[in-house]
Design a protein around this motif. Structure first.
Motif, short mmCIF file in Angstrom:
data_model
loop_
_atom_site.label_atom_id
_atom_site.label_comp_id
_atom_site.label_asym_id
_atom_site.label_seq_id
_atom_site.Cartn_x
_atom_site.Cartn_y
_atom_site.Cartn_z
N GLU A 1 23.45 3.64 3.78
CA GLU A 1 23.00 2.47 4.73
C GLU A 1 24.08 1.69 5.57
OE1 GLU A 1 22.00 3.17 1.72
OE2 GLU A 1 20.13 3.52 2.11
N ARG A 2 25.30 1.54 4.63
CA ARG A 2 26.30 0.73 5.45
C ARG A 2 27.11 1.43 6.26
NH1 ARG A 2 28.55 -3.83 1.15
NH2 ARG A 2 29.51 -4.56 3.31
N THR A 3 27.27 2.72 5.82
CA THR A 3 28.12 3.67 6.57
C THR A 3 27.55 3.91 7.87
OG1 THR A 3 28.51 4.63 4.42
CG2 THR A 3 29.62 5.70 6.42
N GLN B 1 25.19 2.13 9.34
CA GLN B 1 25.19 0.99 10.12
C GLN B 1 26.66 0.70 11.01
OE1 GLN B 1 24.52 -2.68 7.96
NE2 GLN B 1 22.38 -2.66 8.18
N ARG B 2 27.58 1.21 10.19
CA ARG B 2 28.81 0.91 10.91
C ARG B 2 28.93 2.02 12.07
NH1 ARG B 2 34.23 0.78 7.33
NH2 ARG B 2 32.54 0.75 5.56
N LYS C 1 26.58 3.25 13.85
CA LYS C 1 25.57 2.78 14.90
C LYS C 1 26.29 1.87 15.69
CE LYS C 1 20.86 3.33 12.68
NZ LYS C 1 20.01 2.22 12.17
N ASP C 2 26.79 0.90 15.09
CA ASP C 2 27.81 -0.43 15.74
C ASP C 2 28.85 0.14 16.68
OD1 ASP C 2 26.51 -2.63 14.36
OD2 ASP C 2 27.94 -2.61 13.04
N TYR D 1 26.78 1.99 19.78
CA TYR D 1 26.13 1.10 20.58
C TYR D 1 27.17 0.50 21.51
CZ TYR D 1 21.40 0.52 18.99
OH TYR D 1 20.06 0.63 18.52
N ARG D 2 28.45 0.49 21.05
CA ARG D 2 29.77 -0.06 21.88
C ARG D 2 29.91 0.84 23.12
NH1 ARG D 2 32.35 -4.43 19.74
NH2 ARG D 2 31.82 -4.68 17.68
N ASP E 1 24.78 3.34 26.13
CA ASP E 1 23.64 2.49 26.23
C ASP E 1 22.46 2.86 25.57
OD1 ASP E 1 25.26 0.53 27.58
OD2 ASP E 1 24.80 1.31 29.46
N VAL F 1 21.18 4.37 22.42
CA VAL F 1 21.30 4.86 21.03
C VAL F 1 19.79 4.79 20.65
CG1 VAL F 1 22.17 4.71 18.78
CG2 VAL F 1 23.59 4.22 20.72
N HIS G 1 26.89 -5.34 15.19
CA HIS G 1 26.60 -5.22 16.62
C HIS G 1 25.43 -4.61 17.33
CE1 HIS G 1 28.64 -4.67 20.46
NE2 HIS G 1 28.24 -3.53 20.47
N TYR G 2 24.96 -3.57 16.43
CA TYR G 2 23.71 -2.90 17.06
C TYR G 2 22.49 -3.78 17.19
CZ TYR G 2 21.24 -1.04 12.92
OH TYR G 2 20.58 -0.84 11.83
N LYS H 1 22.93 -5.93 20.34
CA LYS H 1 22.77 -5.16 21.57
C LYS H 1 21.01 -4.92 21.61
CE LYS H 1 26.56 -3.85 23.33
NZ LYS H 1 27.28 -2.55 23.45
#
Lengths: 585, 585
Positions: A366-368, A370-371, A373-374, A377-378, A381, A383, B421-422, B425
């Protein structure tokens, strides 16, 4: 498959009919009882493997691998413990592989070798994938593979006293197959991993009703990963419609991250791309291999104009490109991570590109994810993931599917399998809630032995051995609990090696005490602490030695370890692994 | 709170009215622009902390801690990097704490000290929890705490040029408060963590509409963790009804695992137990402390007949007992794990007991929780969690709540905050979908500086420093990337220390080469490999030294490291950390 024909032999339904299922094995003797022993898959997900034993005959279903837990650092994967089969290798009539996912075939290269290469039974894609995995594991080992190809679900295969038959099931990979395993007395029904697609893309919805007519007693072994899934399963047709809509309307390139094992879905996307004039590049070793295998077998029909190499993507405009790749679980070195870290040779993300996570989250990632995705998203536009839209359907069933299948098959016994223990227990509730008699349901552990006799089932008091067998690099099983405990300790506070040279005559320290430390503190910035620790060591040696006596150096080392350990803890509240090296010269 | 009165000073609304918000700070000068700088909370969850700066005045909102990621072994937690505030300590007019959760107050003991103890503003429970955390961190440090108690949401507090006002919000802890921070020009609205309960237990549903009347421009900083949550939020009333029904009908004892910070819910359960004649025992250090604090403040009113000590549970029949405890995240040493491992002194599970997970899954803990559930299902027939029934509601909002609040407050600017961050967004999409102008929305990173001037907002090109500050044992910030990388390496393949003593004259090896290895292979079972490796070392030393020359031992050590590393990799496909220790005597 042609290349393997020489090493494979084949039972056709015709052969089978001639054989008419008569053999010494059919004669019942007092000792011949069906025993079912799951070696894995009953406590955690993965390393699925089940033994069926009847008299002198053994049939194995699946040889899966399991990925390590967080407290198993450095372990590559875990395979089932086959101690129970030691000395019984010659009794193994065959290994049936339900489908080509790693948690069902991933241990095959290691275990087939261990078990002297018994015949392997599966559909084409499954067998081709096993062959490929064997070559990956050990060059030229696949020549030992003895294939029995299931050409049609009407095939029947004699395996000693067992008779194997097959039925169609739905799963997220082609060539998945359900197994009926008959002894002279019992009929086991095992769909492997399965789902029920209510609204399938290009075929009729399945029903298992005809299996209710099999000779009784029938024993249903049902994968129950979906036992707590009460939400309606996302619809496959809707998912494809969404993917197509995204592809059609994308301004830039479309990057789809998915599992390399999602061969069916990748095939569908390839076909859609072909129809709409898009170009598709695949990236990720296992994904490219899997699609290559599926293409060779004719399961994916795609022109070389559509399926291009990743090195060629610069030749096409972005809006024409679809890239399907691995790494949607956030794995450090996989394609999506390299893309987002700008370290991919060919793929650069642009804001107007579209990134689709066509995948689920494997528990623990999950956390990996999330990272990942973060970071995506940077850079982009658009995702899209399942939190936003139906772009993935699971290959597993729901709670109501489990009840539906039990009602369709009407088995005499119900054994929930292939899931965490708590899912198995929840599957029991699902069954009893629709009136299934509780005393005919058995939740087995790994290593449990259940024995069937005269319509009675008994779980034997003693389990067979099912330790974790860790694979780490080339080592099979050589990493044990001691090594893992050390790794955990090293990872949490590092280590602190103290090297002392002692004059064997005077028992005095020769030269300087040396400290080598990693993962504890940054030694260069902590001279004071290191020097103070050296003084602790000097004091211990002075107190515990004298020139005249013969010294038990292990005792002195233990004293150093304790004194330094508690000194460092007092100063830092950390507990590095303290390793004194004392050398007499 | 009485004990802290001496060290605290207090602004009452009455005081404030006399003050009438006139001060040099109110006179606008050209340089005075509002700057908002999030030091944490914009990229990951946790270590929430935001700086508001206007001329010479600084106000801080929250001082949270973050729990480490998987690639930070051994780290206890992470606090915000306050480099930006170095030298500006005297400008800090106050630290407002929105509520008492660790991701909002957990770094306070460390950071308040670093910043010379600026005044701390919060409601009673929040301040009492900070006081307690400070004592836990450093005995007697709470005497430095300067409390400004928010007694009512109508309190107004002058903090230099800033004027702080407050509003009610809903969250999963008592005394959470929303903050309005006004400069002479702007109005910032920040609810902290929040949710909207549609069907609250014992109070009216909240609306933020009155905040739309605040002086403009208004800047809404909105915690957006729920930005992708499209499902309806489980209902609080239904949850309590479920919990009460389970308690009423339980045959054995009821064990409820929840977060120690769920003070509100624990309070409700205590009250229900009192009403129905049950006995409640709490277990878990932080939970007992939190409830103790809440009791002292009068927030939980419970008789000593109801709240019993865990040592006394044997005095009551099982069906009368409720145990509320920590460890629902599967933490190794927490209460639930000890119960399930039969290592709890007082609590033994029985099949007919009921275990409730009244908690959500913190990302990263999925597999550990699965394992805990597996083990609990083995020992107990009634394990209830949110997959089965609504026994937990989150303290965070949903996507539609975010839109609702934006519509109610109608801010001029929208800054989504306090989430990955995501999610930020996705919150932007939610706002633009209801017509919020995109150019008035800003997604900040940690360290971003946004400046407001004449109804214009600009994100400055340069970010302030916001490194991870790791806390490990007593060390604040002394564990850096080098130490962490070493720990990762040590954990994946262990280490291999080679100690060689060299005669300084002959350059020959004195005595035996010593190998100390941990976490790599089990050395006792691998003598051959160890001996072969020693030969590699001998060869390197022979090739790289000669009696006549002065030796660069670092060069030789590097050669040993490389030769041994590649030898071991070739033999095992593992890469332990190789550490040569060479000592001349």
């Amino acid at each position: 498959m042609k290349k393997t024909q020489s090493a494979s032999f084949k039972y056709s339904p015709k052969n089978y009919k001639k054989n008419t299922f008569k053999s010494p094995g059919r004669e019942k003797t007092a000792e011949k009882k069906l025993r079912i022993i799951p070696l894995g898959g009953q406590e955690e997900v993965g390393r699925n493997m089940t033994i069926f034993e009847y008299g002198q005959d053994i049939v194995i279903l699946d040889m899966g691998l399991q990925f390590p837990e967080e407290d198993m650092p450095g372990v590559d994967y875990i395979v089932p413990d086959t101690s129970y089969l030691k000395g019984k290798e010659k009794n193994i009539r065959g290994v049936i592989l339900s489908h080509g996912h790693l948690d069902h075939i991933g241990a095959a290269p290691i275990l087939l070798k261990e078990l002297n290469y018994p015949p392997v039974i599966g559909r084409n894609l499954t067998l081709a994938m096993v062959k490929h995995k064997m070559e990956d594991y050990e060059k030229n080992s696949s020549k030992f593979l003895k294939n029995i190809v299931i050409n049609s679900v009407s095939d029947k295969i004699r395996l000693g006293a067992f008779r194997a038959e097959f039925f169609d099931i739905e799963h997220s990979i082609m060539d998945a197959v359900g197994v009926v395993l008959r002894t002279p007395e019992e009929t086991v029904i095992h769909p492997g991993d399965w789902t029920l697609e209510e609204n399938p893309m290009d075929r009729q919805p399945l029903s298992y009703e005809k299996l209710s007519g099999l000779p009784r007693p029938t024993i249903l072994m049902l994968e129950s990963l979906g036992a707590t899934e009460t939400k309606k399963r996302p619809d496959e047709k809707e998912m494809y419609a969404n993917l197509e809509k995204i592809i059609d309307s994308a301004e830039g390139k479309v990057i789809i991250g998915t599992f390399s094992s999602q061969i069916k879905r990748i095939g569908q996307i390839l076909e859609y791309a072909q129809k709409t004039g898009k170009k598709v590049a695949l990236d990720g070793y296992s994904m490219k291999m899997n699609i290559e295998i599926a293409k060779k077998l004719g399961y994916i029909k795609i022109s070389p104009q559509t399926l291009i190499s990743i090195n060629d993507i610069h030749k096409y405009p972005d809006h024409q490109l679809i890239i399907i790749c691995t790494g949607a679980q956030g794995e450090g070195n996989a394609v999506l991570s390299r893309i987002v870290n700008d370290s991919h040779h060919y793929i650069k993300i642009r804001k107007k590109d579209t990134i689709i996570f066509s995948s689920s989250v494997i528990p623990g990632n999950e956390r990996t994810i999330q990272r990942l995705k973060d970071n995506l998203y940077r850079k982009c536009d658009n995702v899209i993931h399942t939190e936003i839209m139906n772009v993935h359907t699971s290959g597993h069933s729901t709670a109501s599917d489990i009840q539906k299948v039990i009602k369709q098959i009407k088995p005499d016994y119900f054994l929930p399998v292939y899931a965490n223990h708590y899912f198995l227990k929840e599957a029991v509730k699902l069954a009893t809630n629709i009136g299934f008699p509780k005393d005919k349901i058995f939740v087995l552990d790994n290593g449990s032995v259940i024995e069937f006799d005269k319509n009675q089932a008994t779980v034997l008091p003693k389990k067979v051995k099912t330790d974790y067998v860790f694979i780490d690099g080339l080592g099979v099983g050589d990493v044990g609990q001691v090594v893992l405990r050390d790794r955990q300790m090293l990872s949490s506070d590092g280590m602190f090696v103290i090297t002392v040279i002692i004059d064997s005559k005077t028992k005095e320290i020769v030269g300087h005490i040396q400290v080598t430390s990693r993962g504890f503190i940054f030694v260069k910035e902590n001279f004071d602490l290191v020097n103070a620790t050296k003084n602790v060591v000097k004091k211990v040696i002075k107190e515990r030695t004298s020139p005249d006596m013969s010294i038990n150096w292990n005792y002195v080392k233990n004293n150093i370890r304790e004194a330094v350990g508690s000194f460092l803890y007092q100063k830092t509240q950390r507990r590095p692994m303290v390793l004194p090296v004392v050398i007499e010269v």
